[in-house]
Design an enzyme around this catalytic site. Sequence first.
Site, PDB file in Angstrom:
ATOM      1  N   LYS A 181       0.890  -1.176   0.000  1.00 28.08           N
ATOM      2  CA  LYS A 181       0.000   0.000   0.000  1.00 28.08           C
ATOM      3  C   LYS A 181       0.923   1.220   0.000  1.00 28.08           C
ATOM      4  CE  LYS A 181      -2.133   3.022   1.831  1.00 28.08           C
ATOM      5  NZ  LYS A 181      -1.932   4.420   1.368  1.00 28.08           N
ATOM      6  N   GLU A 255       8.504   1.633  11.664  1.00 29.53           N
ATOM      7  CA  GLU A 255       9.535   2.687  11.547  1.00 29.53           C
ATOM      8  C   GLU A 255       8.777   4.001  11.541  1.00 29.53           C
ATOM      9  OE1 GLU A 255      12.567   1.961  11.769  1.00 29.53           O
ATOM     10  OE2 GLU A 255      12.914   0.002  10.893  1.00 29.53           O
ATOM     11  N   CYS A 289      13.267  10.884   7.503  1.00 32.56           N
ATOM     12  CA  CYS A 289      13.012  10.604   8.924  1.00 32.56           C
ATOM     13  C   CYS A 289      14.276  10.767   9.756  1.00 32.56           C
ATOM     14  CB  CYS A 289      12.472   9.185   9.074  1.00 32.56           C
ATOM     15  SG  CYS A 289      13.570   7.964   8.326  1.00 32.56           S
ATOM     16  N   GLU A 388       7.810  16.941  15.280  1.00 32.13           N
ATOM     17  CA  GLU A 388       8.414  16.646  13.981  1.00 32.13           C
ATOM     18  C   GLU A 388       7.784  17.550  12.916  1.00 32.13           C
ATOM     19  OE1 GLU A 388       7.429  12.877  12.036  1.00 32.13           O
ATOM     20  OE2 GLU A 388       9.532  12.658  11.482  1.00 32.13           O
TER      21      GLU A 388
HETATM   22  P1  NAD Z   1       1.536   8.639   7.339  1.00 29.88           P
HETATM   23  O1  NAD Z   1       1.590   7.896   8.614  1.00 29.88           O
HETATM   24  O2  NAD Z   1       0.573   9.752   7.215  1.00 29.88           O
HETATM   25  O3  NAD Z   1       1.222   7.651   6.126  1.00 29.88           O
HETATM   26  C1  NAD Z   1       2.007   6.520   5.869  1.00 29.88           C
HETATM   27  C2  NAD Z   1       1.146   5.462   5.193  1.00 29.88           C
HETATM   28  O4  NAD Z   1       0.161   5.013   6.105  1.00 29.88           O
HETATM   29  C3  NAD Z   1       0.414   5.952   3.963  1.00 29.88           C
HETATM   30  O5  NAD Z   1       0.447   4.945   2.984  1.00 29.88           O
HETATM   31  C4  NAD Z   1      -1.012   6.152   4.477  1.00 29.88           C
HETATM   32  O6  NAD Z   1      -2.006   6.050   3.497  1.00 29.88           O
HETATM   33  C5  NAD Z   1      -1.124   5.028   5.488  1.00 29.88           C
HETATM   34  N1  NAD Z   1      -2.138   5.219   6.524  1.00 29.88           N
HETATM   35  C6  NAD Z   1      -2.641   6.383   7.002  1.00 29.88           C
HETATM   36  N2  NAD Z   1      -3.551   6.129   7.971  1.00 29.88           N
HETATM   37  C7  NAD Z   1      -3.608   4.778   8.110  1.00 29.88           C
HETATM   38  C8  NAD Z   1      -4.335   3.896   8.956  1.00 29.88           C
HETATM   39  N3  NAD Z   1      -5.186   4.361   9.866  1.00 29.88           N
HETATM   40  N4  NAD Z   1      -4.141   2.569   8.833  1.00 29.88           N
HETATM   41  C9  NAD Z   1      -3.241   2.078   7.946  1.00 29.88           C
HETATM   42  N5  NAD Z   1      -2.530   2.873   7.103  1.00 29.88           N
HETATM   43  C10 NAD Z   1      -2.705   4.208   7.199  1.00 29.88           C
HETATM   44  O7  NAD Z   1       3.032   9.149   7.065  1.00 29.88           O
HETATM   45  P2  NAD Z   1       3.531  10.084   5.888  1.00 29.88           P
HETATM   46  O8  NAD Z   1       3.056  11.476   6.139  1.00 29.88           O
HETATM   47  O9  NAD Z   1       3.239   9.432   4.590  1.00 29.88           O
HETATM   48  O10 NAD Z   1       5.121  10.001   6.096  1.00 29.88           O
HETATM   49  C11 NAD Z   1       5.859  10.851   6.913  1.00 29.88           C
HETATM   50  C12 NAD Z   1       6.182  10.168   8.239  1.00 29.88           C
HETATM   51  O11 NAD Z   1       6.919   8.965   8.010  1.00 29.88           O
HETATM   52  C13 NAD Z   1       7.072  11.000   9.145  1.00 29.88           C
HETATM   53  O12 NAD Z   1       6.577  10.935  10.454  1.00 29.88           O
HETATM   54  C14 NAD Z   1       8.426  10.311   9.055  1.00 29.88           C
HETATM   55  O13 NAD Z   1       9.270  10.500  10.164  1.00 29.88           O
HETATM   56  C15 NAD Z   1       8.005   8.889   8.927  1.00 29.88           C
HETATM   57  N6  NAD Z   1       9.102   8.087   8.368  1.00 29.88           N
HETATM   58  C16 NAD Z   1       9.790   7.247   9.204  1.00 29.88           C
HETATM   59  C17 NAD Z   1      10.867   6.501   8.713  1.00 29.88           C
HETATM   60  C18 NAD Z   1      11.666   5.580   9.604  1.00 29.88           C
HETATM   61  O14 NAD Z   1      12.441   4.800   9.061  1.00 29.88           O
HETATM   62  N7  NAD Z   1      11.509   5.635  10.897  1.00 29.88           N
HETATM   63  C19 NAD Z   1      11.212   6.607   7.354  1.00 29.88           C
HETATM   64  C20 NAD Z   1      10.482   7.478   6.548  1.00 29.88           C
HETATM   65  C21 NAD Z   1       9.423   8.204   7.057  1.00 29.88           C
END
Ligand code: NAD
Length: 484
Positions: A181, A255, A289, A388
């Site tokens: 996804k 993550e 991140c 963040e």
């Molecule tokens: P997000 O959590 O908004 O979305 C990530 C994914 O989750 C998307 O595909 C989204 O559609 C899905 N999603 C949203 N709500 C959901 C739910 N209730 N159930 C299941 N899936 C759901 O994150 P984002 O805005 O796309 O990405 C940015 C974030 O990702 C930042 O917080 C960043 O720090 C984090 N990040 C962490 C790492 C790491 O390795 N720790 C790496 C990259 C990004």
Amino acid sequence: MQTTKTEVMNCSHYINGQYVKPENAKTFENVNPATEEILGYVAEGGKEEVDQAVSVARKALKSEWGNMPLRERSAIVRKIGDLILERKDELAELESLDTGKPLWLSTGVDIDRAAYNFHFFADYMTTLGTESYQQDDKAIHYAIRRPTGVVGLINPWNLPLFLMTWKLAPALAAGNTVVMKPSEVTPMTATVLAQICTDAGVPDGVVNMVHGFGETGAALSTHEDVDAIAFTGETVTGTAIMKAAAPTLKKLSFELGGKNPNVIFADADMDDVIDTTLRSSFINQGEVCLCGSRIYVERSAYDEFLERFAAKARELKVGDPFDKDTKVGALVSKEHYEKVLSYLDIAKEEGGTFLTGGKAAEGFDKGYFVEPTIITGLGSESRCVREEIFGPVVTVVPFDTEEEVLEQVNDTHYGLSASLWTSDIKRATRVSAQIEAGIVWINTWFLRDLRTPFGGMKRSGIGREGGAHSFDFYSELTNITVKL
Ligand code: NAD
């Protein structure tokens, strides 16, 4: 077989080795963040598509893939990496169109590393052993490894192909079947990746993909027949997934977000500090991140650091991702751009001083461009220091003692990474061991070896990925005891 432009730009789902987009499918717009033009209309999957994808993934698990000799499976996984490299220019262009990141970065980092993920995990899997023990003359115990099962891979938008492949490669190497996804904001490269897997010889039904928003991800995390969820994204989304997955007790790998500190002692090599801090602050528009967004500098080096760091930050060219001189591209979406700008308002209200930036970049009629921003004068209670922001925005704070800086560094719910700068090796090892983070770099940043444990502590994640750690998640062990 090449993916057609329509399938990519108007991203279809991928189920059982085929693109799936019913005539009357619900769709949503995919917008180019640098121009605000519509790139395409993406299929929006719901429970029905997720059910279909999970069902074929379950069947495929029981078919040839799960039982394929390791050497053959590993060769297929390696081939995926080869095909990514063959299509590097196309994938890099799509990644930059979708994310707004500079093309040189997509080409040199995202796509290269995506290919390497397959090469690395294909090889690693073939060397992986398990435990065995001889218990005197009573018994021999040995563990066998089997795939975890059907795994849902839910991903964010900041490094779309790279992060998807960081999960997909070990999942496939270990014999799992998956439903991907991708982020709704950046659906294009995953759409090509699905086809590449088939072209490399992955049997139908092993790699599936459903596009959509949070509800689509939720349909995976609640699904009775999904064994595990590997998720990268925001901490709050992790909480929602954990709740949704609880009734079916899925295995989870998280993550999550970070608010990573850079700690700079006065005895560090300042040329190296400035160049690397510039990267760790503003590369990928600060949308990594691991970016160091809280910078702590020992007081005796504070003025020199600020002057040199700000001078270099002002030189960074913000603009068109396809211009080779661009260092900072567009933020990924209107929503994210507005969020980042709202933190600049908060910084003003909190009494911060902008040494650089502090506003949307000037000279653009369209697109979501923000100037690299350095803020000083904020205390540890400031929201800009605690939350963040995930954009080209950093705070800089002076410190006097090791104890004081450690207290500030650890005063957070996050614990992903840190970067520590000093020429005193004793101090480096002492301080690094006290920083509450899953990854600490000494005199560097983002130097990765895929064999090492990667992940966050506290609210930055659950579990570790990389090397054998990835295979702990993507496989299950059965211990077998033979009575002698
Ligand atoms: P997000 O959590 O908004 O979305 C990530 C994914 O989750 C998307 O595909 C989204 O559609 C899905 N999603 C949203 N709500 C959901 C739910 N209730 N159930 C299941 N899936 C759901 O994150 P984002 O805005 O796309 O990405 C940015 C974030 O990702 C930042 O917080 C960043 O720090 C984090 N990040 C962490 C790492 C790491 O390795 N720790 C790496 C990259 C990004």
